[in-house]
Design an enzyme around this catalytic site. Structure first.
Site, PDB file in Angstrom:
ATOM      1  N   ASP A   9      28.826  37.109  34.184  1.00 29.45           N
ATOM      2  CA  ASP A   9      29.956  36.547  34.904  1.00 29.45           C
ATOM      3  C   ASP A   9      29.378  35.990  36.207  1.00 29.45           C
ATOM      4  O   ASP A   9      28.214  36.240  36.533  1.00 29.45           O
ATOM      5  CB  ASP A   9      30.995  37.639  35.177  1.00 29.45           C
ATOM      6  CG  ASP A   9      32.264  37.109  35.816  1.00 29.45           C
ATOM      7  OD1 ASP A   9      32.596  35.922  35.624  1.00 29.45           O
ATOM      8  OD2 ASP A   9      32.923  37.878  36.532  1.00 29.45           O
ATOM      9  N   ASP A  11      31.457  35.223  39.711  1.00 28.73           N
ATOM     10  CA  ASP A  11      32.025  35.764  40.946  1.00 28.73           C
ATOM     11  C   ASP A  11      31.901  37.282  40.979  1.00 28.73           C
ATOM     12  O   ASP A  11      32.385  37.978  40.090  1.00 28.73           O
ATOM     13  CB  ASP A  11      33.506  35.390  41.068  1.00 28.73           C
ATOM     14  CG  ASP A  11      33.717  33.902  41.236  1.00 28.73           C
ATOM     15  OD1 ASP A  11      32.961  33.283  41.983  1.00 28.73           O
ATOM     16  OD2 ASP A  11      34.661  33.365  40.617  1.00 28.73           O
TER      17      ASP A  11
END
Length: 143
Positions: A9, A11
Protein backbone atom coordinates in the site's frame (compact mmCIF):
# COMPACT_ATOMS: atom_id res chain seq x y z
CA UNK A 1 9.29 -20.92 -0.24
CA UNK A 2 10.56 -17.97 -2.22
CA UNK A 3 8.23 -15.07 -2.84
CA UNK A 4 7.95 -13.78 -6.40
CA UNK A 5 6.01 -10.58 -5.73
CA UNK A 6 5.46 -8.16 -2.86
CA UNK A 7 2.58 -5.68 -3.09
CA UNK A 8 2.61 -2.57 -0.92
CA UNK A 9 0.00 0.00 0.00
CA UNK A 10 1.23 3.59 -0.26
CA UNK A 11 -0.21 6.00 2.32
CA UNK A 12 1.06 5.17 5.78
CA UNK A 13 2.96 2.11 4.55
CA UNK A 14 5.81 3.17 2.29
CA UNK A 15 5.23 6.93 2.30
CA UNK A 16 4.34 9.41 5.02
CA UNK A 17 1.74 11.42 3.06
CA UNK A 18 -0.44 12.67 5.90
CA UNK A 19 0.66 16.31 5.91
CA UNK A 20 0.07 16.74 2.17
CA UNK A 21 -3.31 14.99 2.42
CA UNK A 22 -4.25 17.28 5.31
CA UNK A 23 -3.15 20.38 3.41
CA UNK A 24 -5.16 19.38 0.34
CA UNK A 25 -8.22 18.50 2.41
CA UNK A 26 -8.11 21.76 4.32
CA UNK A 27 -7.57 23.76 1.14
CA UNK A 28 -10.61 22.11 -0.44
CA UNK A 29 -12.75 22.60 2.66
CA UNK A 30 -11.74 26.26 2.95
CA UNK A 31 -12.40 26.88 -0.78
CA UNK A 32 -15.93 25.63 -0.25
CA UNK A 33 -16.69 27.60 2.92
CA UNK A 34 -16.09 24.85 5.50
CA UNK A 35 -13.92 24.85 8.60
CA UNK A 36 -10.58 23.13 8.41
CA UNK A 37 -9.87 19.83 10.16
CA UNK A 38 -6.98 18.90 12.46
CA UNK A 39 -4.29 16.56 11.28
CA UNK A 40 -5.53 13.97 13.81
CA UNK A 41 -9.03 14.14 12.33
CA UNK A 42 -7.66 13.73 8.83
CA UNK A 43 -5.51 10.79 9.97
CA UNK A 44 -8.75 9.03 10.92
CA UNK A 45 -10.39 9.94 7.59
CA UNK A 46 -7.75 8.50 5.22
CA UNK A 47 -7.45 4.96 3.95
CA UNK A 48 -10.43 4.44 1.69
CA UNK A 49 -9.79 6.86 -1.16
CA UNK A 50 -10.57 10.51 -1.82
CA UNK A 51 -14.34 10.17 -2.01
CA UNK A 52 -14.46 8.68 1.50
CA UNK A 53 -11.89 11.20 2.78
CA UNK A 54 -14.02 14.10 1.54
CA UNK A 55 -17.23 12.51 2.78
CA UNK A 56 -15.73 12.19 6.26
CA UNK A 57 -14.16 15.66 6.24
CA UNK A 58 -17.29 17.53 5.15
CA UNK A 59 -19.93 18.39 7.73
CA UNK A 60 -22.72 15.86 8.15
CA UNK A 61 -25.59 16.27 5.65
CA UNK A 62 -23.43 18.13 3.11
CA UNK A 63 -25.25 17.84 -0.24
CA UNK A 64 -23.65 15.51 -2.80
CA UNK A 65 -23.02 18.30 -5.30
CA UNK A 66 -21.14 20.34 -2.66
CA UNK A 67 -19.07 17.30 -1.66
CA UNK A 68 -18.23 16.84 -5.34
CA UNK A 69 -17.02 20.47 -5.49
CA UNK A 70 -14.83 19.79 -2.44
CA UNK A 71 -13.46 16.64 -4.10
CA UNK A 72 -12.62 18.56 -7.27
CA UNK A 73 -10.85 21.27 -5.25
CA UNK A 74 -8.90 18.55 -3.42
CA UNK A 75 -7.81 16.81 -6.63
CA UNK A 76 -6.75 20.08 -8.25
CA UNK A 77 -4.68 21.16 -5.26
CA UNK A 78 -3.25 17.71 -4.50
CA UNK A 79 -2.17 17.32 -8.11
CA UNK A 80 0.17 20.27 -7.63
CA UNK A 81 1.15 19.63 -4.00
CA UNK A 82 1.20 15.85 -3.48
CA UNK A 83 4.93 15.88 -2.66
CA UNK A 84 5.39 19.10 -0.68
CA UNK A 85 5.95 17.26 2.63
CA UNK A 86 5.65 13.60 1.64
CA UNK A 87 8.63 11.37 2.29
CA UNK A 88 9.44 7.66 2.36
CA UNK A 89 9.47 5.98 5.74
CA UNK A 90 12.94 5.18 7.00
CA UNK A 91 14.35 2.01 5.47
CA UNK A 92 11.74 1.61 2.73
CA UNK A 93 13.98 2.50 -0.25
CA UNK A 94 16.65 0.13 1.07
CA UNK A 95 14.08 -2.64 1.58
CA UNK A 96 12.85 -2.24 -1.99
CA UNK A 97 16.42 -2.36 -3.30
CA UNK A 98 17.06 -5.59 -1.38
CA UNK A 99 13.87 -7.18 -2.68
CA UNK A 100 14.73 -6.22 -6.24
CA UNK A 101 18.29 -7.53 -5.82
CA UNK A 102 16.79 -10.85 -4.66
CA UNK A 103 14.76 -11.04 -7.87
CA UNK A 104 11.44 -10.27 -6.18
CA UNK A 105 9.04 -8.07 -8.12
CA UNK A 106 7.51 -5.13 -6.26
CA UNK A 107 4.19 -3.38 -6.82
CA UNK A 108 2.00 -0.67 -5.26
CA UNK A 109 -1.78 -0.90 -5.01
CA UNK A 110 -3.38 2.17 -3.43
CA UNK A 111 -6.71 3.92 -3.09
CA UNK A 112 -4.80 7.17 -3.73
CA UNK A 113 -5.56 8.62 -7.19
CA UNK A 114 -3.60 6.87 -9.93
CA UNK A 115 -1.90 10.11 -11.06
CA UNK A 116 -0.50 10.63 -7.55
CA UNK A 117 0.61 7.00 -7.15
CA UNK A 118 2.58 7.18 -10.38
CA UNK A 119 4.05 10.62 -9.56
CA UNK A 120 5.13 9.62 -6.05
CA UNK A 121 6.56 6.25 -7.14
CA UNK A 122 8.58 7.99 -9.82
CA UNK A 123 9.78 10.73 -7.47
CA UNK A 124 10.71 8.60 -4.45
CA UNK A 125 11.19 5.07 -5.80
CA UNK A 126 12.24 5.50 -9.42
CA UNK A 127 12.72 2.07 -10.97
CA UNK A 128 12.03 0.15 -7.76
CA UNK A 129 8.44 -0.84 -8.59
CA UNK A 130 7.45 -3.09 -11.46
CA UNK A 131 3.84 -1.95 -11.30
CA UNK A 132 1.96 0.88 -9.58
CA UNK A 133 -1.81 1.22 -9.53
CA UNK A 134 -4.00 3.83 -7.93
CA UNK A 135 -7.68 4.64 -7.88
CA UNK A 136 -9.16 5.24 -11.32
CA UNK A 137 -12.65 6.03 -12.54
CA UNK A 138 -14.54 2.87 -13.45
CA UNK A 139 -12.38 0.61 -11.21
CA UNK A 140 -13.26 -0.50 -7.69
CA UNK A 141 -11.03 0.58 -4.85
CA UNK A 142 -9.33 -1.87 -2.53
CA UNK A 143 -9.85 -4.20 -0.85
Amino acid sequence: MKYKLVIFDMDGTILDTLEDLADATNYALHQNGFSERTIDEIRRFVGNGIIKLIERACPENTPDEVRENVRRSFVSYYGEHCADHTKPYEGIPELLQKLRAAGIKCAVDSNKPDFAVKELCSRYFNGLFDFALGSREGCKNKP
